[in-house]
Design a protein around this motif. Structure first.
Motif, PDB file in Angstrom:
ATOM      1  N   TYR A 146       9.518  26.722  33.111  1.00  0.00           N
ATOM      2  CA  TYR A 146      10.649  27.630  33.314  1.00  0.00           C
ATOM      3  C   TYR A 146      10.776  28.032  34.776  1.00  0.00           C
ATOM      4  N   GLU A 147       9.675  27.977  35.522  1.00  0.00           N
ATOM      5  CA  GLU A 147       9.720  28.363  36.930  1.00  0.00           C
ATOM      6  C   GLU A 147      10.490  27.367  37.784  1.00  0.00           C
TER       7      GLU A 147
ATOM      8  N   ALA B 244      20.034  31.248  39.232  1.00  0.00           N
ATOM      9  CA  ALA B 244      21.470  31.507  39.301  1.00  0.00           C
ATOM     10  C   ALA B 244      22.080  31.246  37.932  1.00  0.00           C
ATOM     11  N   GLN B 245      23.235  31.851  37.699  1.00  0.00           N
ATOM     12  CA  GLN B 245      23.893  31.683  36.406  1.00  0.00           C
ATOM     13  C   GLN B 245      24.591  30.324  36.308  1.00  0.00           C
TER      14      GLN B 245
ATOM     15  N   ALA C  58      25.145  31.954  29.526  1.00  0.00           N
ATOM     16  CA  ALA C  58      25.524  33.321  29.189  1.00  0.00           C
ATOM     17  C   ALA C  58      24.397  34.293  29.534  1.00  0.00           C
ATOM     18  N   PHE C  59      23.208  33.769  29.801  1.00  0.00           N
ATOM     19  CA  PHE C  59      22.089  34.616  30.213  1.00  0.00           C
ATOM     20  C   PHE C  59      22.296  35.076  31.651  1.00  0.00           C
TER      21      PHE C  59
ATOM     22  N   THR D  50      15.930  32.961  33.431  1.00  0.00           N
ATOM     23  CA  THR D  50      15.744  33.820  32.256  1.00  0.00           C
ATOM     24  C   THR D  50      15.939  33.024  30.968  1.00  0.00           C
ATOM     25  N   PHE D  51      16.977  32.180  30.954  1.00  0.00           N
ATOM     26  CA  PHE D  51      17.203  31.328  29.781  1.00  0.00           C
ATOM     27  C   PHE D  51      15.974  30.473  29.501  1.00  0.00           C
ATOM     28  N   ALA D  52      15.434  29.818  30.547  1.00  0.00           N
ATOM     29  CA  ALA D  52      14.280  28.932  30.375  1.00  0.00           C
ATOM     30  C   ALA D  52      13.048  29.725  29.949  1.00  0.00           C
ATOM     31  N   TRP D  53      12.884  30.933  30.468  1.00  0.00           N
ATOM     32  CA  TRP D  53      11.740  31.761  30.076  1.00  0.00           C
ATOM     33  C   TRP D  53      11.811  32.087  28.586  1.00  0.00           C
TER      34      TRP D  53
END
Length: 176
Positions: free
Chosen positions: A43-44, A49-50, A62-63, A68-71
């Motif tokens: 995820y790192e 960015a969105q 949408a995250f 954050t999505f990958a986390w």
């Protein structure tokens, strides 16, 4: 004498083939478990960015951002991955009950992939029907196995069911 030696050699070669196969499969399972920290920390490598723009594609999430999505994604995927490994390699009679946390993580992962705003909220409603089927089935399997191990007959089992018991006594009987 030759027939006995041939049978002994055949048995040893079959055992040796099986042993090599189980070592190979076991090695693969160990490798799949050992790489989980590396899988989780991928995820790192996602952008902070969105909108994720490359020369091949542009994707928006949408995250808050792709990081954050990958986390969230890998936080649900890794336990699901490990539970599936456990389910497919477990040889115990109760391994079917592992389907309940597998389904929970599957629904949660599906919510993340669909970028749902209600993460970890509605999965229980989808899992309840599965639990209503799996828990009694696994308990009946347990009861049949223990019945064979203990040697109890069905009359004794039926008589035990007909006896009025308090709730506390019923709970205690579940764990005897």
């Amino acid at each position: 004498m030759d027939k006995q030696n041939n049978k002994l050699k055949e048995t040893k070669s079959e055992y040796h083939k099986t042993d090599k196969k189980s070592l190979f499969v076991g090695g693969i399972v160990v490798f799949l478990i050992a790489i989980t920290p590396f899988l989780f920390y991928t995820y790192e490598s996602f952008p902070d960015a969105q909108v994720w723009e490359t020369s091949l594609f542009t994707i928006t999430t949408a995250f808050y951002d792709w990081y954050t999505f990958a986390w969230h994604f890998f936080g649900k995927f890794i336990p699901l991955y490990l539970l599936l490994l456990w389910f497919f390699t477990c040889k115990h009679w109760w391994h079917w009950i592992i389907l309940i946390p597998i389904s929970m993580y599957s629904f949660q992962l599906w919510g993340i992939i669909n970028e749902s705003n209600s993460l970890d909220e509605l999965e229980l409603y989808y899992i309840i029907p599965l639990m209503m089927v799996l828990v009694p089935v696994v308990y009946l399997i347990r009861a049949k196995l223990f019945n064979k191990v203990r040697g109890d007959d069905l009359k004794e089992f039926e008589e035990d069911l007909m006896v009025k018991k308090s709730i506390w006594q019923q709970i205690k009987d579940l764990f005897r």
